[in-house]
Design a protein around this motif. Structure first.
Motif, PDB file in Angstrom:
ATOM      1  N   UNK A 262       0.825  -1.216   0.000  1.00 33.54           N
ATOM      2  CA  UNK A 262       0.000   0.000   0.000  1.00 33.54           C
ATOM      3  C   UNK A 262       0.854   1.258   0.000  1.00 33.54           C
ATOM      4  N   UNK A 263       0.419   2.235  -0.786  1.00 29.78           N
ATOM      5  CA  UNK A 263       1.096   3.540  -0.797  1.00 29.78           C
ATOM      6  C   UNK A 263       0.919   4.203   0.566  1.00 29.78           C
ATOM      7  N   UNK A 264       1.799   5.124   0.912  1.00 26.40           N
ATOM      8  CA  UNK A 264       1.610   5.824   2.184  1.00 26.40           C
ATOM      9  C   UNK A 264       0.381   6.736   2.145  1.00 26.40           C
ATOM     10  N   UNK A 265      -0.191   6.957   3.328  1.00 22.96           N
ATOM     11  CA  UNK A 265      -1.278   7.930   3.478  1.00 22.96           C
ATOM     12  C   UNK A 265      -2.512   7.619   2.657  1.00 22.96           C
ATOM     13  N   UNK A 266      -3.239   8.682   2.297  1.00 22.56           N
ATOM     14  CA  UNK A 266      -4.503   8.485   1.572  1.00 22.56           C
ATOM     15  C   UNK A 266      -4.297   8.004   0.140  1.00 22.56           C
ATOM     16  N   UNK A 267      -3.069   8.042  -0.354  1.00 17.33           N
ATOM     17  CA  UNK A 267      -2.818   7.558  -1.719  1.00 17.33           C
ATOM     18  C   UNK A 267      -3.271   6.110  -1.881  1.00 17.33           C
ATOM     19  N   UNK A 268      -3.283   5.370  -0.784  1.00 21.97           N
ATOM     20  CA  UNK A 268      -3.670   3.962  -0.875  1.00 21.97           C
ATOM     21  C   UNK A 268      -5.163   3.789  -1.140  1.00 21.97           C
ATOM     22  N   UNK A 269      -5.902   4.863  -1.106  1.00 24.25           N
ATOM     23  CA  UNK A 269      -7.323   4.769  -1.458  1.00 24.25           C
ATOM     24  C   UNK A 269      -7.536   4.731  -2.963  1.00 24.25           C
ATOM     25  N   UNK A 270      -6.502   5.047  -3.723  1.00 23.44           N
ATOM     26  CA  UNK A 270      -6.638   4.941  -5.178  1.00 23.44           C
ATOM     27  C   UNK A 270      -6.745   3.472  -5.547  1.00 23.44           C
ATOM     28  N   UNK A 271      -7.457   3.230  -6.645  1.00 24.77           N
ATOM     29  CA  UNK A 271      -7.570   1.845  -7.091  1.00 24.77           C
ATOM     30  C   UNK A 271      -7.035   1.755  -8.514  1.00 24.77           C
ATOM     31  N   UNK A 272      -7.839   2.213  -9.488  1.00 27.66           N
ATOM     32  CA  UNK A 272      -7.381   2.187 -10.884  1.00 27.66           C
ATOM     33  C   UNK A 272      -6.988   3.575 -11.369  1.00 27.66           C
TER      34      UNK A 272
END
Ligand SMILES: *Cc1c(COP(=O)(O)O)cnc(C)c1O
Length: 405
Positions: A262-272
């Motif tokens: 998972x990317x750090x922070x809120x970036x991990x909310x991205x999917x495609x």
């Protein structure tokens, strides 16, 4: 009332912003809470993205035009509108999909608890998304009327999911009190800000909120189907595991590894891959709303709705108000209950006053303060009085319900 309305418009510090929107002649648009109006700057911006960045830049534009940074960049611009830090908000997907990601993450953060508490009559997608998790055995829904929410919060509740401003009635929840009540029993809170963001200020960090989602195409004027945003309080960033582990949420998407990290922070909310054309339009809307300022917008929306009620009273109309009568307890809209709300809404549209109907008996009028005038309030109230007194709405064509409204 028209004269008084023109005086109010002349004194309105936001009056000039109307010219920044492309509004059709002869229309009084009271549906900006469903689809925000088009900012003129978006026309040029989208054209530039299509012909320049896409047409000429081609794949180079991911870097040269910073397409890759759009979800974070727009998120950071939305953050101050909702009381968040720039690194706590990201733009992605739809509200529904973000609800799924954040509800799943919240459930994982509260092992042993399965209940997601919400209210009956919440916006349908919010409840349907709980039911989707329930069908997978991951959650159990508990729907309790708003007056009993505090009592229904117990140590089985993993998450409280509420829409801050109710889509139908416009009634506003006490965000601070409910967030605290949920935390007192160890539950997390997810606020749906779809009818809040861009219309009024909220202070997510001030109330210690955990998660939030919101809509891009309503008060933020991002265009039809504009992507949504999601907020995660910084204190939860490291513990956030969302199940849609697509490559754009990877720590190094272009390393093309076999294993998800998972990317750090809120970036991990991205999917495609982000929707660049839609995001480009959304950015223009967010910039404009931020320029006007949510405090000023909220003050004006309250003044507009109060003035609209005055105009109705002037016409001797005693419609049943389905919204809180006190303007500090509602969002940027007024809803009226009427047996023939559907036909009245259609008759109003025929006079150029576009509001909407919400099943079964609600006439909903949204007062998007960025582009509406007091003059529009006086005229819309006049049309409503006319429609009602003439019985215009009884015409068969206004009673013919379309399949999709
Ligand atoms: C408009 C709205 C949505 C929209 O959800 P999408 O998945 O983006 O279509 C969600 N919740 C509420 C409360 C809304 O008003």
């Amino acid at each position: 009332m028209l004269e008084r309305a023109r005086e109010l418009d002349a004194a309105d510090p936001l009056s000039t912003f109307r010219t920044r929107f492309a509004l059709p002649e002869g229309v009084i648009y009271l549906d900006g809470n469903s689809l925000g109006a088009l900012p003129k700057a978006a026309i040029e911006r989208v054209q530039q993205v299509v012909t320049g960045e896409w047409g000429k830049g081609l794949i180079r534009s991911w870097n040269d035009a910073d397409w890759i940074g759009l979800p974070q960049r727009i998120g950071a611009k939305i953050a101050p509108l909702i009381g968040a830090q720039p690194n706590e908000v990201i733009v992605a997907d739809s509200v529904s999909v973000n609800l799924f990601k954040l509800m799943s993450a919240a459930l994982q953060m509260r092992p042993g608890r399965k209940i997601i508490l919400s209210e009956p009559g919440n916006f349908p997608t919010d409840v349907y998304m709980i039911q989707g998790l329930e069908a997978q055995g991951l959650a159990e829904q508990r729907l309790v009327n708003r007056d009993n929410l505090a009592v229904a919060l117990d140590s089985d509740v993993a998450l409280l999911l509420l829409t801050h401003v109710h889509y139908k009635s416009g009634a506003m929840h006490d965000m601070a009190a409910l967030t605290k009540a949920a935390h007192d029993v160890g539950a997390l809170v997810l606020w749906d800000l779809s009818h809040t963001g861009g219309a009024m200020p909220v202070d997510l960090n001030g109330v210690d909120a955990d998660f939030a989602v919101g809509c891009g195409y309503k008060y933020l004027c991002g265009g039809p189907g504009a992507p949504a945003y999601a907020f995660v309080a910084e204190r939860h960033h490291d513990k956030l595991h969302q199940p849609l582990s697509g490559w754009m949420g990877h720590a190094r998407p272009f390393a093309f590894r076999d294993d998800y990290e998972a990317a750090p922070g809120v970036d991990r909310l991205l999917c495609g891959t982000p929707q660049i054309l839609s995001m480009s339009a959304l950015e223009v809307g967010v910039d404009l709303i931020a320029e006007i300022g949510v405090e000023r917008l909220y003050a004006k929306s309250q003044a507009l709705s109060e003035f609209f009620l005055e105009c109705l009273a002037e016409h001797g109309l005693a419609l049943e108000l389905a919204s809180p009568a006190n303007s500090t307890e509602r969002g940027s809209q007024l809803s009226f209950r009427h047996e023939h709300a559907y036909a009245i809404c259609q008759a109003l549209i025929a006079c150029g006053v576009i509001g909407d109907f919400r099943d079964p008996d609600i006439l909903r009028l949204g007062f998007a303060p960025a582009y509406l005038r007091f003059e529009d309030m006086a005229k819309a109230a006049g049309h409503l009085a006319e429609v009602l007194s003439s019985g215009e709405w009884k015409r068969p064509e206004f009673n013919q319900r379309a399949a999709v409204t």
